[in-house]
Enzyme design. Structure first.
Site, PDB file in Angstrom:
ATOM      1  N   HIS A 217       0.820  -1.208   0.000  1.00  0.00           N
ATOM      2  CA  HIS A 217       0.000   0.000   0.000  1.00  0.00           C
ATOM      3  C   HIS A 217       0.853   1.257   0.000  1.00  0.00           C
ATOM      4  CE1 HIS A 217       0.744   0.624   4.304  1.00  0.00           C
ATOM      5  NE2 HIS A 217       0.321  -0.618   4.554  1.00  0.00           N
TER       6      HIS A 217
ATOM      7  N   CYS B 114       2.894  -4.606   6.738  1.00  0.00           N
ATOM      8  CA  CYS B 114       2.739  -4.557   5.282  1.00  0.00           C
ATOM      9  C   CYS B 114       4.008  -4.023   4.634  1.00  0.00           C
ATOM     10  CB  CYS B 114       1.574  -3.633   4.926  1.00  0.00           C
ATOM     11  SG  CYS B 114      -0.031  -4.207   5.551  1.00  0.00           S
TER      12      CYS B 114
END
Length: 187
Positions: free
Chosen positions: A151, A162
């Site tokens: 992201h 992430c």
């Protein structure tokens, strides 16, 4: 010639090219190596982990195939993908279950939901472009980590597990056929 040490590998699939990137670390910094480019990225606050656990703030080491692409259609245009991937707009009621005790663990859900969930429709821009990575999803094992995405960068300068990079670079990776990321064990 492409080398697994310095560049991503590519494999033809139909009319598209599937390409693997390698995430390597150097000290406290992380980089994606892809088609001769080295792109700085952000990873989990506590670095990388061979033994990912829910909530440990680590990015898992291993193979992370791309499952699908999500985006905020009210903020950005749909990304172009060089491989066949589902590309879907995020809606205000979209979430991701991060409750290890719930049967929906590590799955997309509709909000409100009875279990703990991450909201995908956020005030910040982190999930304006959000790629769902294949981690702990075939099948999901309770507590082994959920919601591992590729992201946009958070203001904090790290993620909760992430991988994050700038929108321009993320769009280029998708356009150029990114299909997997291999997160290497730090030496």
């Amino acid at each position: 010639m492409l080398s697994g040490q310095t560049m991503a590998s590519t494999v033809a699939k139909g009319n598209s090219i599937m390409a693997k990137a390698i995430l390597k670390t150097a000290g406290d910094r992380a980089f994606i190596h892809f088609q001769g480019k080295i792109i700085p990225v952000l990873t989990g606050r506590r670095g990388l982990s061979l033994d990912k656990v829910e909530g440990d703030l680590c990015t898992p080491v291993g193979e992370l195939p791309i499952r699908r692409v999500l985006y905020r259609a009210d903020r950005i245009s749909s990304p172009v993908c060089g491989v066949e991937l589902p590309v879907e707009p995020i809606a205000p009621n979209d979430g991701w279950c991060d409750d290890p005790a719930h049967p929906d663990y590590n799955r997309a859900v509709s909000l409100p939901h009875p279990a703990s969930c991450e909201t995908l429709w956020r005030e910040d821009h982190v999930y304006d472009l959000c790629i769902v990575m294949g981690w702990n999803d075939a099948p999901a094992e309770s507590g082994r980590g959920s919601a591992i995405f590729l992201h946009l960068p958070p203001v904090s300068g790290y993620t909760e597990g992430c991988i994050a990079l700038e929108e321009k670079e993320l769009r280029a990776l998708l356009r150029d056929g990114l299909s997997h990321i291999t997160v290497e064990n730090p030496s």
